[in-house]
Design a protein around this motif. Sequence first.
Motif, PDB file in Angstrom:
ATOM      1  N   HIS A 117     -67.221  45.309 -42.383  1.00 55.11           N
ATOM      2  CA  HIS A 117     -66.720  44.493 -43.207  1.00 55.11           C
ATOM      3  C   HIS A 117     -66.577  42.839 -43.454  1.00 55.11           C
ATOM      4  CE1 HIS A 117     -64.713  43.712 -47.045  1.00 55.11           C
ATOM      5  NE2 HIS A 117     -65.158  44.779 -47.699  1.00 55.11           N
ATOM      6  N   PRO A 118     -67.030  42.322 -44.156  1.00 52.95           N
ATOM      7  CA  PRO A 118     -66.903  40.763 -43.886  1.00 52.95           C
ATOM      8  C   PRO A 118     -65.386  40.468 -43.939  1.00 52.95           C
ATOM      9  CG  PRO A 118     -68.130  41.523 -46.006  1.00 52.95           C
ATOM     10  CD  PRO A 118     -67.809  42.799 -45.126  1.00 52.95           C
ATOM     11  N   ALA A 119     -64.475  41.086 -44.449  1.00 54.61           N
ATOM     12  CA  ALA A 119     -62.991  40.858 -44.262  1.00 54.61           C
ATOM     13  C   ALA A 119     -62.464  41.179 -42.995  1.00 54.61           C
ATOM     14  CB  ALA A 119     -62.234  41.388 -45.489  1.00 54.61           C
ATOM     15  N   VAL A 120     -63.050  42.002 -42.063  1.00 54.89           N
ATOM     16  CA  VAL A 120     -62.573  42.337 -40.668  1.00 54.89           C
ATOM     17  C   VAL A 120     -63.397  41.432 -39.779  1.00 54.89           C
ATOM     18  CG1 VAL A 120     -62.464  44.204 -39.209  1.00 54.89           C
ATOM     19  CG2 VAL A 120     -62.092  44.671 -41.612  1.00 54.89           C
ATOM     20  N   ASP A 121     -62.492  40.550 -39.099  1.00 50.16           N
ATOM     21  CA  ASP A 121     -63.063  39.944 -37.888  1.00 50.16           C
ATOM     22  C   ASP A 121     -63.107  40.730 -36.579  1.00 50.16           C
ATOM     23  OD1 ASP A 121     -64.018  37.693 -36.397  1.00 50.16           O
ATOM     24  OD2 ASP A 121     -62.739  36.439 -36.758  1.00 50.16           O
ATOM     25  N   ASN A 122     -64.160  41.341 -36.397  1.00 52.53           N
ATOM     26  CA  ASN A 122     -64.180  42.175 -35.098  1.00 52.53           C
ATOM     27  C   ASN A 122     -64.692  41.205 -33.974  1.00 52.53           C
ATOM     28  OD1 ASN A 122     -67.001  41.954 -35.601  1.00 52.53           O
ATOM     29  ND2 ASN A 122     -67.535  44.262 -34.898  1.00 52.53           N
ATOM     30  N   ASP A 123     -64.774  40.170 -34.083  1.00 50.21           N
ATOM     31  CA  ASP A 123     -65.387  39.365 -32.894  1.00 50.21           C
ATOM     32  C   ASP A 123     -64.874  38.076 -32.953  1.00 50.21           C
ATOM     33  OD1 ASP A 123     -66.596  38.609 -30.471  1.00 50.21           O
ATOM     34  OD2 ASP A 123     -68.717  38.776 -31.326  1.00 50.21           O
ATOM     35  N   PRO A 124     -63.545  37.737 -32.998  1.00 50.96           N
ATOM     36  CA  PRO A 124     -63.059  36.375 -33.300  1.00 50.96           C
ATOM     37  C   PRO A 124     -63.403  35.352 -32.114  1.00 50.96           C
ATOM     38  CG  PRO A 124     -61.090  37.975 -32.473  1.00 50.96           C
ATOM     39  CD  PRO A 124     -62.546  38.710 -32.744  1.00 50.96           C
ATOM     40  N   ARG A 125     -64.010  35.827 -31.176  1.00 51.83           N
ATOM     41  CA  ARG A 125     -64.403  34.905 -30.017  1.00 51.83           C
ATOM     42  C   ARG A 125     -65.734  34.676 -30.116  1.00 51.83           C
ATOM     43  NH1 ARG A 125     -60.122  34.825 -25.532  1.00 51.83           N
ATOM     44  NH2 ARG A 125     -58.515  36.041 -26.658  1.00 51.83           N
ATOM     45  N   ALA A 126     -66.698  35.201 -31.253  1.00 45.83           N
ATOM     46  CA  ALA A 126     -68.247  34.812 -31.412  1.00 45.83           C
ATOM     47  C   ALA A 126     -68.321  33.376 -31.319  1.00 45.83           C
ATOM     48  CB  ALA A 126     -68.790  35.580 -32.476  1.00 45.83           C
ATOM     49  N   GLY A 127     -69.443  32.990 -30.564  1.00 44.07           N
ATOM     50  CA  GLY A 127     -69.579  31.414 -30.624  1.00 44.07           C
ATOM     51  C   GLY A 127     -68.897  30.466 -29.638  1.00 44.07           C
ATOM     52  N   THR A 128     -68.071  31.322 -28.684  1.00 46.54           N
ATOM     53  CA  THR A 128     -67.443  30.795 -27.718  1.00 46.54           C
ATOM     54  C   THR A 128     -68.008  30.892 -26.560  1.00 46.54           C
ATOM     55  OG1 THR A 128     -65.748  32.673 -27.160  1.00 46.54           O
ATOM     56  CG2 THR A 128     -65.145  30.986 -28.975  1.00 46.54           C
ATOM     57  N   THR A 129     -67.594  30.073 -25.436  1.00 44.14           N
ATOM     58  CA  THR A 129     -68.007  30.251 -23.908  1.00 44.14           C
ATOM     59  C   THR A 129     -66.979  31.037 -23.131  1.00 44.14           C
ATOM     60  OG1 THR A 129     -67.212  28.342 -23.230  1.00 44.14           O
ATOM     61  CG2 THR A 129     -69.463  28.135 -24.352  1.00 44.14           C
ATOM     62  N   VAL A 130     -67.594  31.745 -21.898  1.00 40.58           N
ATOM     63  CA  VAL A 130     -66.497  31.872 -21.048  1.00 40.58           C
ATOM     64  C   VAL A 130     -65.510  30.909 -20.715  1.00 40.58           C
ATOM     65  CG1 VAL A 130     -66.203  32.820 -18.606  1.00 40.58           C
ATOM     66  CG2 VAL A 130     -68.401  33.455 -19.914  1.00 40.58           C
ATOM     67  N   GLU A 131     -65.981  29.814 -20.516  1.00 44.13           N
ATOM     68  CA  GLU A 131     -64.762  28.517 -20.172  1.00 44.13           C
ATOM     69  C   GLU A 131     -63.948  28.496 -21.251  1.00 44.13           C
ATOM     70  OE1 GLU A 131     -64.663  26.523 -17.302  1.00 44.13           O
ATOM     71  OE2 GLU A 131     -65.967  27.825 -16.577  1.00 44.13           O
ATOM     72  N   GLN A 132     -64.316  28.583 -22.513  1.00 40.84           N
ATOM     73  CA  GLN A 132     -63.181  28.332 -23.651  1.00 40.84           C
ATOM     74  C   GLN A 132     -62.089  29.480 -23.368  1.00 40.84           C
ATOM     75  OE1 GLN A 132     -66.383  28.329 -26.653  1.00 40.84           O
ATOM     76  NE2 GLN A 132     -65.384  26.316 -27.351  1.00 40.84           N
ATOM     77  N   ASN A 133     -62.634  30.818 -23.162  1.00 44.24           N
ATOM     78  CA  ASN A 133     -61.781  31.850 -23.209  1.00 44.24           C
ATOM     79  C   ASN A 133     -60.963  32.028 -21.973  1.00 44.24           C
ATOM     80  OD1 ASN A 133     -62.611  33.383 -25.608  1.00 44.24           O
ATOM     81  ND2 ASN A 133     -64.511  33.360 -24.762  1.00 44.24           N
ATOM     82  N   ARG A 134     -61.341  31.102 -20.912  1.00 45.22           N
ATOM     83  CA  ARG A 134     -60.335  30.801 -19.824  1.00 45.22           C
ATOM     84  C   ARG A 134     -59.027  30.534 -20.024  1.00 45.22           C
ATOM     85  NH1 ARG A 134     -64.856  29.996 -15.489  1.00 45.22           N
ATOM     86  NH2 ARG A 134     -65.498  32.213 -15.161  1.00 45.22           N
ATOM     87  N   ILE A 135     -59.233  29.451 -21.249  1.00 41.77           N
ATOM     88  CA  ILE A 135     -57.753  28.608 -21.470  1.00 41.77           C
ATOM     89  C   ILE A 135     -56.654  29.674 -21.959  1.00 41.77           C
ATOM     90  CG2 ILE A 135     -57.062  26.786 -22.672  1.00 41.77           C
ATOM     91  CD1 ILE A 135     -59.928  25.697 -22.822  1.00 41.77           C
ATOM     92  N   ASP A 136     -55.480  29.300 -21.528  1.00 37.27           N
ATOM     93  CA  ASP A 136     -54.410  30.255 -21.890  1.00 37.27           C
ATOM     94  C   ASP A 136     -53.649  29.315 -22.803  1.00 37.27           C
ATOM     95  OD1 ASP A 136     -52.137  31.529 -22.201  1.00 37.27           O
ATOM     96  OD2 ASP A 136     -51.296  31.208 -20.242  1.00 37.27           O
ATOM     97  N   PHE A 137     -53.857  29.847 -24.282  1.00 38.48           N
ATOM     98  CA  PHE A 137     -53.220  29.109 -25.365  1.00 38.48           C
ATOM     99  C   PHE A 137     -51.788  29.863 -25.521  1.00 38.48           C
ATOM    100  CE2 PHE A 137     -57.631  27.918 -26.106  1.00 38.48           C
ATOM    101  CZ  PHE A 137     -57.529  26.579 -26.297  1.00 38.48           C
ATOM    102  N   ASN A 138     -51.245  30.678 -24.700  1.00 41.52           N
ATOM    103  CA  ASN A 138     -50.178  31.050 -25.053  1.00 41.52           C
ATOM    104  C   ASN A 138     -48.766  30.610 -24.452  1.00 41.52           C
ATOM    105  OD1 ASN A 138     -51.002  33.420 -26.671  1.00 41.52           O
ATOM    106  ND2 ASN A 138     -52.194  34.347 -24.781  1.00 41.52           N
ATOM    107  N   ASP A 139     -48.936  29.352 -23.935  1.00 44.04           N
ATOM    108  CA  ASP A 139     -47.700  28.786 -23.189  1.00 44.04           C
ATOM    109  C   ASP A 139     -47.030  28.028 -24.438  1.00 44.04           C
ATOM    110  OD1 ASP A 139     -45.962  27.290 -22.150  1.00 44.04           O
ATOM    111  OD2 ASP A 139     -47.182  26.613 -20.233  1.00 44.04           O
ATOM    112  N   PRO A 140     -46.051  28.451 -24.862  1.00 45.74           N
ATOM    113  CA  PRO A 140     -45.122  27.930 -25.935  1.00 45.74           C
ATOM    114  C   PRO A 140     -44.715  26.267 -25.559  1.00 45.74           C
ATOM    115  CG  PRO A 140     -43.680  29.446 -25.033  1.00 45.74           C
ATOM    116  CD  PRO A 140     -44.888  29.582 -24.159  1.00 45.74           C
TER     117      PRO A 140
END
Length: 77
Positions: free
Chosen positions: A36-59
Amino acid sequence: MDTKTAKTAGNGIAPATDIDTAGAPQQIVPDVDMDHPAVDNDPRAGTTVEQNRIDFNDPTLEGHEAVERNLQVAAKA
């Protein structure tokens, strides 16, 4: 996109096929349409492996600081 046959988008992360409320009360009906268009089942689509290695959870870091730190570590490797 059919989530049952979906492949990774070059970033090593396949779209979700099920969902988890991550600690919230389970209020999800069992027949959620993951396509369904309202469900984002792939929020990392269009990203690279490098982008997904970055830890954005450091407050203690702003987003740009996390990217900067990651690029500095990568440059030393």
